[in-house]
Design an enzyme around this catalytic site. Sequence first.
Site: not given
Ligand SMILES: Cc1ncc(C[n+]2csc(CCOP(=O)(O)OP(=O)(O)O)c2C)c(N)n1
Lengths: 428, 349
Positions: B67, B136
Amino acid sequence: MASDTERRNLPPLELYVPEPKFRPGDEADFSDIQVPPAGETRRPDTAADHGEMPDLAYGLVRVLDDEGKAVGPWDPKLDPETLRKMLRAMALTRAYDQRMFRAQRQGKTSFYMKCTGEEAVAIAATFALDRDDMCFPSYRQQGILIARDWSLVDMMNQVYSNKKDRLMGRQLPIMYSTKQGSFFSISGNLATQYPQAVGWAMASAAKGDTRIAATWTGEGSSAEGDFHSACIFAAVYQAPVIMNVVNNQWAISSFSGFAGGDETTFAARAVGYGIAGLRVDGNDALAVYAATQWAAERARTNKGPTLIEHFTYRAEGHSTSDDPSQYRSADEAAEWPLGDPIARLKNHLIALGEWDEDRQAEMDGECAEQVKTAAKQAEKNGILGHGLHQPLETMFEQVFEEMPWHLKEQMQDMLDENEAANNVAKTR
Amino acid sequence: MSRDDNATTQRNMIQAINSAMDVAMERDDNVCVFGEDVGYYGGVFRATAGLQEKYGKTRSFDTPINECGIIGVAVGMAAYGMRPVAEIQFADYIYPGLDQLVSEAARLRYRSAGEFTAPLTIRTPFGGGIFGGQTHSQSPESIFTHICGVKTVIPSTPYDAKGLLIAAIEDPDPVVFFEPKRIYNGPFDGHYDTPVEPWSKHPASDVPDGHYVIPLGKANVLREGSAVTMLCYGTMVHVTMAAVEQLGIDAEVIDLRSLLPLDIETIEESIRKTGRCVVVHEATRTSGFGAELAALVQERCFYHLEAPIQRVTGYDTPYPHSLEWAYFPGPVRLRLAIERVMEDVSGEV
Ligand SMILES: Cc1ncc(C[n+]2csc(CCOP(=O)(O)OP(=O)(O)O)c2C)c(N)n1
């Protein structure tokens, strides 16, 4: 300095935006992924300097070969009993995920996240750690708790936010927390656990403790600043910490290229910080075990942090709110070149003559039964939405250790409001 | 295909927001949209769906999950002369990017004596009521109104959402645009078990296909009345309207639409008429925007007030997952506040 006139004939610049190789409708073909043969990667001494092993950050530690044999210097040479326990924890995790996913679909809770295809990452690592090493997980490492024989009913109570939920219904389902289980409270804010794990490890070192810390994050989340803050502190203070990046290829709809994965490996980030980095076949439970054991030994002997990239694949949707068919090829999971972690460990045990398909089927049945029994028990404590399971007052407790005046007032307001609402309901 | 600018289409808020970006991108090729999952997928709430197909991936693209990078890059693009519209997936995740917004975007014009500016828009869904748990569900809007140099805008209907978002994108200053996600798909009266009524069944849902703006800093008097002034925004506009109708009280309901700049004239005028004021928001109470509203009303209309100003807000606790409907300021909390503000000096209602 170049003048505007000199520049006039240059071609215009172009903005590069990465693209994944396959989208819905495409046939997935992973033949370009370099999968070195099992057993080929060297294993440095755990006392070796991080500067002597940059190649490991670009390679892939693999132990299990295509025939299910364990080969090479990273073979942790586990006894069959341990292997069977590990296999069982992985199968149990998959059964747990299936059941809880279904519970969400049945409206028993609001949300769920599976770790299908990534079971080895959490479970084999936990087997290589001590019971009291502190884990700072992300949201896809339910396998840590299961590998530590944590109560399934307790986990489910959390998912259902019911009256036995140790977190009193405060947290989103799957955001477990248990100090007794050395499992740090999960945050929904990505990557925040990374510097915290380093801090915990620094404290352990400062206090002359023997416990180490381990943390996990997704490859997508490794783009967060917190990840880099963690790396710099870990390197500077040689913190006894294992930093795991679970590269499951996708961060919701964004492929690993958006986290920098097209340009280099995630393990290679270690090189720039002066940290030992290993890239591991994340679907090979023995490789995950061996790498974690190696990193743990470094940490425990004051040789500092290790960054481990687990190369794996998210075989299911991101969460119950996600529909992966909207953004990726349907056959990616089936085509994934590193196979399924449970099948690979099972085949290994079979190759050792320590297991067979009948025993596997029997075990799968037992896991399903164990999960079913636990679910029934947890559901007796309530499911989300069926009445309020926590006393209303709990909303105001533990914001602070002692409740300040304004929260006391607000709590009274809430009770008055509740009474007013009940009076309306009665007169209806 | 050319757009018939006089035509309207029934749209929910998500579709209206999508249409706002579409119109803005069509009119000005400096407008680009980006954020986590924004490009190919069209955003986890589908707000940017179809934009990459239409405008290509250099104008609508996915970003790393960072972000601070998203907002920092937006500052740089804006400084170049583009009009970046960045999405933060949930308002709860804006904090890692806060420094870029607070210390950089907000002050760029001031510190460079107007040579550099940051005309960027940050869109982000906020608020609770979707069982999102504590990470959220937050409503952090008051943090942004405390920063000098950032505008803070919050729509409550599809029509407003489109007009305000286009105004935000065309605005020369940085704007944080909070989208109340509980009403993305339709209005909501505050009862958790009320099914979402689709916007298509709502008179306010006819959204023009073409370009129009609702000026930032202009509140909307949704309902005229003489007994009490209700100041609200976002999801709470609907809850307030429902509560007022239910109580049958002659309340004036003002949808602020933009917290900063704030339409102080409309507020003052209303309070002078009604003599009573209730401020409503979902965010936690202490140092919430309601405190600012109460102070302003008190400073400017003290001699017109017939009762202490009442605040209806969320509590000063994180949003508890399973108790979220006890946390959420619903019709009963509103009713109690209205009853308090309507008590006369002798304590009679
Ligand atoms: C600071 C923040 N930004 C955005 C999100 C929204 N978000 C939740 S999970 C996710 C994707 C995460 O992907 P990854 O780190 O590759 O883990 P995976 O779900 O593939 O195990 C996002 C963008 C969040 N929870 N926290």
